[in-house]
Write a protein that holds these residues in place. Structure first.
Motif, PDB file in Angstrom:
ATOM      1  N   SER A  65      -6.777 -16.174   2.192  1.00 29.15           N
ATOM      2  CA  SER A  65      -6.756 -15.201   1.098  1.00 29.15           C
ATOM      3  C   SER A  65      -6.093 -13.916   1.582  1.00 29.15           C
ATOM      4  CB  SER A  65      -8.174 -14.917   0.598  1.00 29.15           C
ATOM      5  OG  SER A  65      -9.027 -14.544   1.666  1.00 29.15           O
ATOM      6  N   PHE A  66      -5.263 -13.325   0.702  1.00 30.72           N
ATOM      7  CA  PHE A  66      -4.457 -12.166   1.041  1.00 30.72           C
ATOM      8  C   PHE A  66      -4.645 -11.063   0.007  1.00 30.72           C
ATOM      9  CE2 PHE A  66      -2.396 -15.964   2.575  1.00 30.72           C
ATOM     10  CZ  PHE A  66      -1.945 -15.637   3.841  1.00 30.72           C
ATOM     11  N   CYS A  67      -4.579  -9.821   0.487  1.00 29.79           N
ATOM     12  CA  CYS A  67      -4.583  -8.650  -0.392  1.00 29.79           C
ATOM     13  C   CYS A  67      -3.566  -7.664   0.170  1.00 29.79           C
ATOM     14  CB  CYS A  67      -5.968  -8.018  -0.437  1.00 29.79           C
ATOM     15  SG  CYS A  67      -6.078  -6.511  -1.446  1.00 29.79           S
ATOM     16  N   GLY A  68      -2.859  -6.951  -0.702  1.00 30.02           N
ATOM     17  CA  GLY A  68      -1.817  -6.070  -0.198  1.00 30.02           C
ATOM     18  C   GLY A  68      -1.769  -4.711  -0.865  1.00 30.02           C
ATOM     19  N   LEU A  69      -1.206  -3.754  -0.140  1.00 28.96           N
ATOM     20  CA  LEU A  69      -0.937  -2.419  -0.689  1.00 28.96           C
ATOM     21  C   LEU A  69       0.292  -1.847   0.008  1.00 28.96           C
ATOM     22  CD1 LEU A  69      -1.935  -0.051  -2.543  1.00 28.96           C
ATOM     23  CD2 LEU A  69      -2.879   0.924  -0.453  1.00 28.96           C
ATOM     24  N   GLY A  70       1.304  -1.510  -0.786  1.00 32.03           N
ATOM     25  CA  GLY A  70       2.508  -0.908  -0.244  1.00 32.03           C
ATOM     26  C   GLY A  70       2.422   0.607  -0.223  1.00 32.03           C
ATOM     27  N   GLY A  71       3.537   1.246   0.150  1.00 34.09           N
ATOM     28  CA  GLY A  71       3.570   2.705   0.237  1.00 34.09           C
ATOM     29  C   GLY A  71       2.724   3.221   1.383  1.00 34.09           C
ATOM     30  N   SER A  72       2.502   4.521   1.376  1.00 36.66           N
ATOM     31  CA  SER A  72       1.723   5.126   2.461  1.00 36.66           C
ATOM     32  C   SER A  72       0.907   6.294   1.943  1.00 36.66           C
ATOM     33  CB  SER A  72       2.656   5.619   3.580  1.00 36.66           C
ATOM     34  OG  SER A  72       3.319   6.809   3.199  1.00 36.66           O
ATOM     35  N   ASN A  73       0.009   6.763   2.780  1.00 37.03           N
ATOM     36  CA  ASN A  73      -0.651   8.042   2.532  1.00 37.03           C
ATOM     37  C   ASN A  73       0.404   9.151   2.655  1.00 37.03           C
ATOM     38  OD1 ASN A  73      -0.911   6.876   5.260  1.00 37.03           O
ATOM     39  ND2 ASN A  73      -1.658   8.919   5.843  1.00 37.03           N
ATOM     40  N   PRO A  74       0.124  10.376   2.183  1.00 35.08           N
ATOM     41  CA  PRO A  74       1.136  11.439   2.184  1.00 35.08           C
ATOM     42  C   PRO A  74       1.712  11.714   3.573  1.00 35.08           C
ATOM     43  CG  PRO A  74      -0.697  12.063   0.786  1.00 35.08           C
ATOM     44  CD  PRO A  74      -1.111  10.804   1.496  1.00 35.08           C
ATOM     45  N   THR A  75       3.016  11.945   3.618  1.00 36.29           N
ATOM     46  CA  THR A  75       3.717  12.292   4.849  1.00 36.29           C
ATOM     47  C   THR A  75       4.330  13.686   4.699  1.00 36.29           C
ATOM     48  OG1 THR A  75       5.958  11.558   4.253  1.00 36.29           O
ATOM     49  CG2 THR A  75       4.395   9.851   4.944  1.00 36.29           C
ATOM     50  N   PRO A  76       4.773  14.307   5.786  1.00 33.89           N
ATOM     51  CA  PRO A  76       5.441  15.616   5.681  1.00 33.89           C
ATOM     52  C   PRO A  76       6.843  15.529   5.079  1.00 33.89           C
ATOM     53  CG  PRO A  76       4.617  15.212   7.920  1.00 33.89           C
ATOM     54  CD  PRO A  76       4.566  13.917   7.182  1.00 33.89           C
ATOM     55  N   PHE A  77       7.318  14.291   4.813  1.00 30.40           N
ATOM     56  CA  PHE A  77       8.721  14.107   4.452  1.00 30.40           C
ATOM     57  C   PHE A  77       8.942  13.828   2.961  1.00 30.40           C
ATOM     58  CE2 PHE A  77       7.889  12.461   8.771  1.00 30.40           C
ATOM     59  CZ  PHE A  77       8.525  13.463   9.492  1.00 30.40           C
ATOM     60  N   ASN A  78       7.853  13.777   2.181  1.00 28.33           N
ATOM     61  CA  ASN A  78       7.961  13.572   0.734  1.00 28.33           C
ATOM     62  C   ASN A  78       8.808  12.335   0.416  1.00 28.33           C
ATOM     63  OD1 ASN A  78       7.470  14.185  -1.979  1.00 28.33           O
ATOM     64  ND2 ASN A  78       9.352  15.385  -2.157  1.00 28.33           N
ATOM     65  N   THR A  79       8.453  11.222   1.030  1.00 32.81           N
ATOM     66  CA  THR A  79       9.179   9.977   0.808  1.00 32.81           C
ATOM     67  C   THR A  79       8.823   9.374  -0.549  1.00 32.81           C
ATOM     68  OG1 THR A  79       7.462   8.856   2.119  1.00 32.81           O
ATOM     69  CG2 THR A  79       9.500   9.484   3.253  1.00 32.81           C
ATOM     70  N   PRO A  80       9.629   8.417  -1.034  1.00 30.33           N
ATOM     71  CA  PRO A  80       9.493   7.979  -2.425  1.00 30.33           C
ATOM     72  C   PRO A  80       8.153   7.366  -2.810  1.00 30.33           C
ATOM     73  CG  PRO A  80      11.623   7.306  -1.543  1.00 30.33           C
ATOM     74  CD  PRO A  80      10.834   7.847  -0.394  1.00 30.33           C
ATOM     75  N   LEU A  81       7.546   6.589  -1.920  1.00 34.21           N
ATOM     76  CA  LEU A  81       6.364   5.823  -2.330  1.00 34.21           C
ATOM     77  C   LEU A  81       5.145   6.231  -1.497  1.00 34.21           C
ATOM     78  CD1 LEU A  81       5.942   3.664  -4.498  1.00 34.21           C
ATOM     79  CD2 LEU A  81       6.124   1.923  -2.731  1.00 34.21           C
ATOM     80  N   GLU A  82       4.514   7.325  -1.929  1.00 34.86           N
ATOM     81  CA  GLU A  82       3.326   7.842  -1.256  1.00 34.86           C
ATOM     82  C   GLU A  82       2.173   7.936  -2.251  1.00 34.86           C
ATOM     83  OE1 GLU A  82       4.182  11.536   0.680  1.00 34.86           O
ATOM     84  OE2 GLU A  82       5.880  10.727   1.829  1.00 34.86           O
ATOM     85  N   PHE A  83       0.958   7.737  -1.760  1.00 31.17           N
ATOM     86  CA  PHE A  83      -0.249   7.802  -2.581  1.00 31.17           C
ATOM     87  C   PHE A  83      -1.256   8.724  -1.921  1.00 31.17           C
ATOM     88  CE2 PHE A  83       1.494   3.485  -3.110  1.00 31.17           C
ATOM     89  CZ  PHE A  83       1.655   3.436  -4.493  1.00 31.17           C
ATOM     90  N   GLU A  84      -1.993   9.440  -2.722  1.00 31.76           N
ATOM     91  CA  GLU A  84      -3.109  10.216  -2.199  1.00 31.76           C
ATOM     92  C   GLU A  84      -4.187   9.260  -1.697  1.00 31.76           C
ATOM     93  OE1 GLU A  84      -3.167  13.444  -1.748  1.00 31.76           O
ATOM     94  OE2 GLU A  84      -1.205  13.727  -2.695  1.00 31.76           O
ATOM     95  N   GLU A  85      -4.988   9.740  -0.766  1.00 31.81           N
ATOM     96  CA  GLU A  85      -6.008   8.878  -0.165  1.00 31.81           C
ATOM     97  C   GLU A  85      -6.984   8.320  -1.206  1.00 31.81           C
ATOM     98  OE1 GLU A  85      -6.270   7.550   2.670  1.00 31.81           O
ATOM     99  OE2 GLU A  85      -5.262   8.772   4.172  1.00 31.81           O
ATOM    100  N   ASP A  86      -7.379   9.138  -2.163  1.00 29.60           N
ATOM    101  CA  ASP A  86      -8.301   8.647  -3.189  1.00 29.60           C
ATOM    102  C   ASP A  86      -7.690   7.496  -3.973  1.00 29.60           C
ATOM    103  OD1 ASP A  86     -10.184  10.482  -2.441  1.00 29.60           O
ATOM    104  OD2 ASP A  86      -9.851  11.858  -4.117  1.00 29.60           O
ATOM    105  N   GLU A  87      -6.390   7.609  -4.255  1.00 23.13           N
ATOM    106  CA  GLU A  87      -5.714   6.553  -5.003  1.00 23.13           C
ATOM    107  C   GLU A  87      -5.618   5.272  -4.178  1.00 23.13           C
ATOM    108  OE1 GLU A  87      -1.698   6.002  -7.766  1.00 23.13           O
ATOM    109  OE2 GLU A  87      -1.857   7.714  -6.397  1.00 23.13           O
TER     110      GLU A  87
END
Length: 215
Positions: free
Chosen positions: A93-115
């Motif tokens: 069984s697999f589960c996934g999440l892309g993107g990252s927590n916030p970075t200093p570089f304002n990259t395209p796919l970032e999420f807040e920790e709560d999200e």
């Protein structure tokens, strides 16, 4: 089952990967994000279809350096987009999440920790075998910068502590290549595949890992 874990392809031509797949037995390929280097989004489909041409199942999530709109291109590729999803393949069984927590570089796919926490909490099951995330969990070898600072996701760590999947395959921090543990969960950052780095994971009665160089 032999799983080849990749991350941070950054739009490479995977010629050395093709050679490895022709010469070695691999039952599944997992790509933990940064398929492209800030796009274009359609490049993700081309890369994934190229890898999937080996007739090996490919699971993928996007990374923080992948552009908005990439999800549809992963969905329309021959790979399986596992972002915010669970699935079962060959008894695992697999589960996934892309993107990252916030970075200093304002990259395209970032999420807040709560999200990050809410997405995973609404998606993951207690019997998950492998959690695939682009961002590594906080406070591990996998999220450690050369200066010793840890920059991974605290929410991913919290989810791992709560659900204890057998394995977390991540990426994002190129210098964090290596293996660690959170409780019973093995954390694997295979390194930067754009530089030929990967990890071969054998799942049988136990989990064995081998960090490799492609080509």
């Amino acid at each position: 089952m032999n799983i080849l874990a990749l991350s941070d392809l950054h739009g490479i031509n995977p010629e050395t990967l093709h050679q490895y797949l022709q010469e070695n037995r691999v039952d599944m390929i997992i790509i933990a994000g940064d398929i492209t280097h800030f796009g274009p989004p359609e490049l993700a489909r081309d890369i994934l279809d190229d890898i999937a041409a080996h007739k090996i199942p490919v699971l993928a999530v996007p990374g923080n350096c992948d552009p908005h709109g990439i999800h549809s291109h992963i969905e329309n590729s021959k790979a399986l987009n596992i972002h915010a999803k669970t699935t079962n393949i060959k008894g695992l069984s697999f589960c996934g999440l892309g993107g990252s927590n916030p970075t200093p570089f304002n990259t395209p796919l970032e999420f807040e920790e709560d999200e990050i926490y809410q997405i995973l909490k609404g998606t993951i099951k207690d019997d998950i075998t492998i959690l695939i995330t682009h961002a590594p969990p906080y406070g591990t070898q996998a999220d450690k910068l050369p200066n010793g600072e840890h920059v991974g996701s605290k929410s991913i760590r919290r989810i791992i502590e709560e659900h204890q999947p057998k394995l977390n395959i991540c990426g994002h921090i190129h210098e964090g290549r290596g293996e660690d543990r959170i409780g019973d969960t093995i954390i694997i950052n295979p390194g930067e595949t754009s530089k030929g780095e990967a990890c071969l994971i054998k799942i049988d009665d136990k989990i064995d890992t081998k960090f490799i160089k492609l080509g």
